[in-house]
Design a protein around this motif. Sequence first.
Motif, PDB file in Angstrom:
ATOM      1  N   SER A 186     -79.162 -44.602  94.765  1.00 26.36           N
ATOM      2  CA  SER A 186     -79.812 -45.128  93.977  1.00 26.36           C
ATOM      3  C   SER A 186     -81.355 -44.580  93.848  1.00 26.36           C
ATOM      4  O   SER A 186     -81.819 -44.199  94.998  1.00 26.36           O
TER       5      SER A 186
ATOM      6  N   SER B  33     -84.306 -46.885  88.467  1.00 26.60           N
ATOM      7  CA  SER B  33     -83.392 -47.368  87.435  1.00 26.60           C
ATOM      8  C   SER B  33     -82.328 -46.035  87.216  1.00 26.60           C
ATOM      9  O   SER B  33     -81.349 -46.465  86.520  1.00 26.60           O
ATOM     10  N   GLU B  34     -82.448 -45.095  87.905  1.00 24.64           N
ATOM     11  CA  GLU B  34     -81.536 -44.048  87.571  1.00 24.64           C
ATOM     12  C   GLU B  34     -80.734 -43.621  88.711  1.00 24.64           C
ATOM     13  O   GLU B  34     -80.937 -44.266  90.045  1.00 24.64           O
TER      14      GLU B  34
ATOM     15  N   GLY C   9     -80.993 -38.185  88.404  1.00 21.04           N
ATOM     16  CA  GLY C   9     -81.552 -38.947  87.321  1.00 21.04           C
ATOM     17  C   GLY C   9     -80.471 -39.098  86.242  1.00 21.04           C
ATOM     18  O   GLY C   9     -80.979 -39.197  84.822  1.00 21.04           O
ATOM     19  N   ILE C  10     -79.206 -39.624  86.585  1.00 22.78           N
ATOM     20  CA  ILE C  10     -78.320 -39.794  85.505  1.00 22.78           C
ATOM     21  C   ILE C  10     -78.216 -41.338  85.485  1.00 22.78           C
ATOM     22  O   ILE C  10     -78.585 -42.207  86.328  1.00 22.78           O
ATOM     23  N   SER C  11     -77.787 -41.896  84.120  1.00 18.77           N
ATOM     24  CA  SER C  11     -78.025 -43.344  83.870  1.00 18.77           C
ATOM     25  C   SER C  11     -76.581 -43.842  84.214  1.00 18.77           C
ATOM     26  O   SER C  11     -75.453 -43.311  84.538  1.00 18.77           O
ATOM     27  N   SER C  12     -76.886 -45.385  84.469  1.00 13.36           N
ATOM     28  CA  SER C  12     -75.377 -45.889  84.722  1.00 13.36           C
ATOM     29  C   SER C  12     -74.269 -45.723  83.698  1.00 13.36           C
ATOM     30  O   SER C  12     -73.205 -45.972  84.064  1.00 13.36           O
ATOM     31  N   GLU C  13     -74.818 -45.820  82.463  1.00 15.90           N
ATOM     32  CA  GLU C  13     -73.794 -45.542  81.542  1.00 15.90           C
ATOM     33  C   GLU C  13     -73.111 -44.333  81.524  1.00 15.90           C
ATOM     34  O   GLU C  13     -71.788 -44.229  81.098  1.00 15.90           O
ATOM     35  N   GLN C  14     -73.647 -43.168  81.938  1.00 18.97           N
ATOM     36  CA  GLN C  14     -73.246 -41.919  82.072  1.00 18.97           C
ATOM     37  C   GLN C  14     -72.213 -41.752  82.999  1.00 18.97           C
ATOM     38  O   GLN C  14     -71.091 -41.257  83.241  1.00 18.97           O
TER      39      GLN C  14
ATOM     40  N   THR D  74     -70.526 -44.649  84.449  1.00 18.47           N
ATOM     41  CA  THR D  74     -69.543 -45.269  83.960  1.00 18.47           C
ATOM     42  C   THR D  74     -68.170 -44.806  83.218  1.00 18.47           C
ATOM     43  O   THR D  74     -67.125 -44.726  83.568  1.00 18.47           O
TER      44      THR D  74
END
Length: 715
Positions: free
Chosen positions: A639, A642-643, A683-688, A690
């Motif tokens: 973690s 937010s990324e 720094g990848i997003s949770s959408e990426q 997922t």
Amino acid sequence: MSIDIDPLCDAPGLTVTDHIENTQFELYADRPVTPRPSPVDDHYFPVDASVTVETGSIEIPRIAVVETRSSDGTLLARGDDLAMPDGEYHLGINPAPTKLYTHFESGFSVTTTDRTTRIDLEEVTDVTLGFRSLHQRPAGTITTPTDPESLMDAVSLLGSALQTTSPERSFPTLRGHPPLIEPGDRLRVPDRIERPESGVRIVVPPTYRDLYPVVPLAYYFAAEVVPGSAARIEGDGWSHSLEPDVERRAAEVLRQSFHFDCIARTEGFYPVDLHEREMTAADLDWAALYEAPLAERLGTYLEVPFAGIEPELPQWTLTTDVRPDPDNVESLPFVAGELSIVRSPETATPAESGPGGGVGFLRAPEPGPGTLVRGGTDAGTAAADGSDLRGADAGEADPRGADAPGDRGTALGSTGFVRPEPVETVEHAWVGDGVPLDANKATLDAYRRRLETGTVEQSRISVLVVCNDEQMREEGKVSELYGLRDMVQFDIEVRHDLTRAEMREALASDVDFLHYVGHVDDRGMQCTDDYLDLTQEDLRVNVSAFLLNACQSYEQGEALIHRGGRGGIVTLSDVANSPATKLGRIVARLMNSGFNLRTALHVAKRELLTGHQYIVVGDGATTICQSRSGIAAVIDIESNGSELDFTMSAYPNGPYGVGTMYSPTIENVSTNYSVPTDAKIHGISSEQLTSLLQLETVPVFYDGELHWSDELLPL
């Protein structure tokens, strides 16, 4: 034929079964198809089987990269989203459980979803499909006297397996399996074994201690090995010293040269964006090096100081300790074929015995009540740091297993244990006498079984779970963890309370993976009517891989290898039931996901300290199936506000060995990596993330704790 191609029963398409590698996958078409045999030379690259079907599309249930070549092999395009005009094309589709090629005359487009790759043709036409097993066999056996100087002539021929001396030999499919070596009264070389002229020569003193560490170099460089007083590598006009530490210097040469070859090959047939090229500190003319002869290229590589590029090198996967003994010469081709770093320790440090019959860090605490262990005692067991595991991780309130006699718990004395020097690689194997702590006890019998390719009648992979103690049936639920993948067919059988006769029958059956849960002591494996001692009985064993999740199961597991098994995981000490159950479930899921035995145990050790009470016996590279993506991958997520910070660790696995190219399927990420380089993305997003985790069930360490990707979704 090693590959069967049959129409699907419940959908338009084909089932492809590779009986050598125990893999099966499906291809889909837009209409029912009837495969017609076609010549294998219809394909630009070699194939084992070829059929032609009439269709307007081909779809495979995985994300793949499609390489498009003209009729003369020129690479025209490469990607997972492309379109080509009318013409004649040869396509390679990677990854797939076999090498997969198509040939047709039509314009086409390639599209991908989150789970499939589809090739749509402009019109319905004949499409020729070619398949090649990724299995590799040696070209023959070299007979040689086993004194070091004579052995050098045989080692000099290991490079005959290379299919090219260009940088592309860093791809595992272009290296080939080295010829075998066996002792004899004189040198005999089959006619078809001939070393390519690479211009590289390795000079070492004529001792096993100096020769064994350079064996992988002799193979990878197609080098001539000759005796001399000072260890060195030579080419035309250059020399590189391996003094004063041949083991360390040979390992450095292997890592550095292989790393640079992976970069140089991007100037050839595979001009891709490669992470290693972007990050290297070496200022070299890669285009010129790609065209240069092997010896000249290697000489230029070795002019770069190792210390300057060491920080960019990935952690190597395997170190193999080969004791400097003539009895171990037959194992050398297998070790070289894995591109293992090789050490040759003259002495082996014995592990000291301690209280409770334990050994070193495996020492068991003094017996205490209330802890179920998988042997003949109810004593607690020890963690890797020597602490008692009879707490939250191991304690049971009830003295389950107390019916097992308390004076028969020692199945392996401490006299055979050795403590190898630590390694800097992910995995560690040991060839020679002694039972190595925390390393794979490799055997020649198991290595040879890699090459056995007898006729396989069934296309499904068989898993047998045997639970011979009702108090351990919780682990019997591991059967639910097999057969989850839709790319491979599993036959899963769970059996309880087997008699000696039934256990003998089970061991003789054609089982790909045996998961045994129960008690083991010096009398053997506990059955309902008595103990079955595999070290004493003349048994027929057809089980390929196994986990003997019981106390002190080393000797019984070693006996399985000698009698026909290929590889397995066993214990060196008493193990408490709760952590043993947890480890058993982890290993089950990893094997189901295509991991080999060594890597599966490595991952389990990250989660459980008690994993250090287990070792691999036999061939640690044994798998029961391939992963959907080919390589075995472990994901680490940390973690970061937010990324998320993402790391994918890729491990060599079966035909997808060291040098395999891969790319994490993450939106806006197109960089490629070579195994064993880790893909690190900050720094990848949770959408990426997922989207990636939906593609395949893989182990994920989220903030240091082990999960499975299907358990984490949705993020």
